[in-house]
Write a protein that holds these residues in place. Sequence first.
Motif, mmCIF file in Angstrom:
data_model
loop_
_atom_site.group_PDB
_atom_site.id
_atom_site.type_symbol
_atom_site.label_atom_id
_atom_site.label_comp_id
_atom_site.label_asym_id
_atom_site.label_seq_id
_atom_site.Cartn_x
_atom_site.Cartn_y
_atom_site.Cartn_z
ATOM 1 N N LEU A 35 0.840 -1.205 0.000
ATOM 2 C CA LEU A 35 0.000 0.000 0.000
ATOM 3 C C LEU A 35 0.875 1.255 0.000
ATOM 4 N N GLU A 36 2.058 1.147 0.609
ATOM 5 C CA GLU A 36 2.973 2.282 0.634
ATOM 6 C C GLU A 36 3.672 2.495 -0.703
ATOM 7 N N ARG A 37 4.214 1.407 -1.234
ATOM 8 C CA ARG A 37 5.112 1.558 -2.393
ATOM 9 C C ARG A 37 4.670 0.823 -3.640
ATOM 10 N N GLY A 38 3.519 0.177 -3.600
ATOM 11 C CA GLY A 38 3.118 -0.621 -4.751
ATOM 12 C C GLY A 38 3.750 -1.994 -4.685
ATOM 13 N N ALA A 115 -9.679 -9.036 10.323
ATOM 14 C CA ALA A 115 -10.467 -8.017 9.631
ATOM 15 C C ALA A 115 -9.565 -6.955 9.001
ATOM 16 N N ASP A 116 -8.523 -6.556 9.726
ATOM 17 C CA ASP A 116 -7.629 -5.533 9.195
ATOM 18 C C ASP A 116 -6.949 -6.004 7.915
ATOM 19 N N ILE A 117 -6.622 -7.271 7.874
ATOM 20 C CA ILE A 117 -6.000 -7.818 6.667
ATOM 21 C C ILE A 117 -6.932 -7.681 5.482
ATOM 22 N N GLU A 118 -8.179 -8.073 5.702
ATOM 23 C CA GLU A 118 -9.150 -7.997 4.611
ATOM 24 C C GLU A 118 -9.366 -6.556 4.163
ATOM 25 N N THR A 119 -9.370 -5.661 5.107
ATOM 26 C CA THR A 119 -9.555 -4.253 4.763
ATOM 27 C C THR A 119 -8.408 -3.751 3.891
ATOM 28 N N MET A 120 -7.195 -4.054 4.314
ATOM 29 C CA MET A 120 -6.037 -3.633 3.519
ATOM 30 C C MET A 120 -6.045 -4.270 2.140
ATOM 31 N N ARG A 121 -6.368 -5.536 2.119
ATOM 32 C CA ARG A 121 -6.382 -6.250 0.841
ATOM 33 C C ARG A 121 -7.369 -5.619 -0.124
ATOM 34 N N ARG A 122 -8.534 -5.326 0.403
ATOM 35 C CA ARG A 122 -9.580 -4.728 -0.427
ATOM 36 C C ARG A 122 -9.089 -3.408 -1.005
ATOM 37 N N LEU A 125 -6.386 -4.040 -3.685
ATOM 38 C CA LEU A 125 -6.931 -4.564 -4.934
ATOM 39 C C LEU A 125 -7.727 -3.494 -5.672
ATOM 40 N N ARG A 126 -8.340 -2.624 -4.906
ATOM 41 C CA ARG A 126 -9.108 -1.541 -5.530
ATOM 42 C C ARG A 126 -8.159 -0.556 -6.217
ATOM 43 N N GLU A 127 -7.054 -0.271 -5.546
ATOM 44 C CA GLU A 127 -6.107 0.702 -6.097
ATOM 45 C C GLU A 127 -5.285 0.129 -7.243
ATOM 46 N N HIS A 128 -5.159 -1.168 -7.286
ATOM 47 C CA HIS A 128 -4.356 -1.789 -8.345
ATOM 48 C C HIS A 128 -5.155 -2.863 -9.062
ATOM 49 N N PRO A 129 -5.922 -2.453 -10.053
ATOM 50 C CA PRO A 129 -6.793 -3.390 -10.766
ATOM 51 C C PRO A 129 -6.034 -4.607 -11.295
ATOM 52 N N TYR A 130 -4.753 -4.374 -11.553
ATOM 53 C CA TYR A 130 -3.933 -5.482 -12.023
ATOM 54 C C TYR A 130 -3.952 -6.636 -11.017
ATOM 55 N N LEU A 131 -3.878 -6.297 -9.745
ATOM 56 C CA LEU A 131 -3.889 -7.330 -8.712
ATOM 57 C C LEU A 131 -5.273 -7.966 -8.574
ATOM 58 N N GLU A 192 -15.218 -1.319 -4.218
ATOM 59 C CA GLU A 192 -15.288 0.076 -4.627
ATOM 60 C C GLU A 192 -15.818 0.957 -3.504
ATOM 61 N N HIS A 193 -16.762 0.430 -2.763
ATOM 62 C CA HIS A 193 -17.371 1.206 -1.691
ATOM 63 C C HIS A 193 -16.749 0.903 -0.345
ATOM 64 N N GLY A 194 -15.491 0.504 -0.384
ATOM 65 C CA GLY A 194 -14.792 0.266 0.874
ATOM 66 C C GLY A 194 -15.412 -0.846 1.691
ATOM 67 N N GLY A 195 -16.194 -1.687 1.030
ATOM 68 C CA GLY A 195 -16.749 -2.825 1.734
ATOM 69 C C GLY A 195 -17.907 -2.483 2.651
ATOM 70 N N ARG A 196 -18.501 -1.324 2.434
ATOM 71 C CA ARG A 196 -19.712 -1.015 3.194
ATOM 72 C C ARG A 196 -20.741 -2.083 2.885
ATOM 73 N N GLY A 197 -21.445 -2.495 3.881
ATOM 74 C CA GLY A 197 -22.437 -3.534 3.681
ATOM 75 C C GLY A 197 -21.760 -4.871 3.461
ATOM 76 N N ALA A 198 -22.561 -5.892 3.351
ATOM 77 C CA ALA A 198 -22.000 -7.229 3.218
ATOM 78 C C ALA A 198 -21.856 -7.614 1.750
ATOM 79 N N LEU A 199 -20.929 -8.478 1.498
ATOM 80 C CA LEU A 199 -20.714 -8.969 0.143
ATOM 81 C C LEU A 199 -21.960 -9.705 -0.356
ATOM 82 N N ASP A 200 -22.627 -10.366 0.576
ATOM 83 C CA ASP A 200 -23.870 -11.079 0.234
ATOM 84 C C ASP A 200 -24.829 -10.158 -0.494
#
Lengths: 217, 217
Positions: A35-38, A115-122, A125-131, A192-200
Amino acid sequence: MTVVTPSDTVQGGVRERKRIATRNAIQRAVLTLALERGFDGVTVEEISHDAGISPRTFFNYFPTKEAAVIGDVPATPTEPAIERFINAGPRQSLLDGIRDLLLSSIDDAPNPHEADIETMRRKLLREHPYLFTLRMANMRQLEQELVEIAEQRLVRDDPALSRDKERLHSRARLVAFLAFAAIKHAWSCWAEHGGRGALDDRLVETFDELESLIESR
Amino acid sequence: MTVVTPSDTVQGGVRERKRIATRNAIQRAVLTLALERGFDGVTVEEISHDAGISPRTFFNYFPTKEAAVIGDVPATPTEPAIERFINAGPRQSLLDGIRDLLLSSIDDAPNPHEADIETMRRKLLREHPYLFTLRMANMRQLEQELVEIAEQRLVRDDPALSRDKERLHSRARLVAFLAFAAIKHAWSCWAEHGGRGALDDRLVETFDELESLIESR
DNA sequence: CGGCACTTTGCACTCACTGCAATAATGGAG
DNA sequence: CTCCATTATTGCAGTGAGTGCAAAGTGCCG
């Protein structure tokens, strides 16, 4: 090291818990740095250092640097859910069936310690569509499983199809690819929405939208 | 060492022709070797040797080993085709529009000097689904372009949508992902049958099948 | 021919990833 | 607690992808 109360203790002996802790430490390290350096600006050596392990150990946990950022691919739906889908009968719309099948395989009770891991991952992945694309590509196995499940349902609904293997195959693949497109869509809207709401809920919305897209044909 | 005859000559100066010949030699080499031993069993050094160039030169032609097996990503549809799609009006079904748009971007007159390359590539991708997936993943850019094109069409059909950016975005993405699933399906059916018939026809079949899938809902 | 632009190549370097063998930590049996 | 079998960690040496740079080669054009 965080103090864990017995209720937080997931299960297993010291070994198991340590393993999970290390795995999480690696993921935190790689996600934070990326997240810091790509992604490309980070080396396995740095990741390992931050995670407090040797570079060699990194590869005992993840086969590649990518695997650590991408994380685990969603699990195959459970047996009962698969059974339900296959045997739902021709009166259930195929799309509805797929939707419920996919819904059943979404883990809606993620471990709070991760949870923090999932947040960072999201975020990454949002910032780098390639990933994000890479992650989707890594779900090839799940996709193949969906093809096979779809095939069984199609035969069940219309036994005559089993005589025309080619047609059956083609149709099942189309269904699976369609399902996959839905997963992709739901996931990317969600992220895209920072994971607001559930994925369901996103997945349900995706299927609703698909429905209306088809209606307006 | 691949012998390059003057008949490979298509057009342009010596430089241009040599460049194309080298590019093709590389692709022949990597595909031939990968068909023999699998992608991972082949090194850039071997490929370069067989293609009659230095390993360093390989990377002047392809950024990665993968790129050489995967080949070029299909081109974006031409401007006129895009215009036609966007302005077709709401009376044309969106699916029909997408279908025609994709059809227009299929290169149906491939260079005969490169037919063998395409044949080998198809065979390799069929035998190694992992590579097929990789190829599809590499079309991320095309996918993104499709999203933008879809967005324009949606706004054109229903100008009110441009006020609800979120909805517009979501819908356009769904359309693009759907189109992508169709490409994937058509291509994999086509490759499965050794490329009998034209890819165009497969794509039409895919859309027909999609139609009937939706009908039977 | 002669100068210019582009291409190929060798070289040195970074980094991902692997196999192997030595070492350390853990869990369980006595 | 002690000892042993199991499993995890690590260092080391090696392979191979990919890159930047500068030197040498080749086509282009006046």
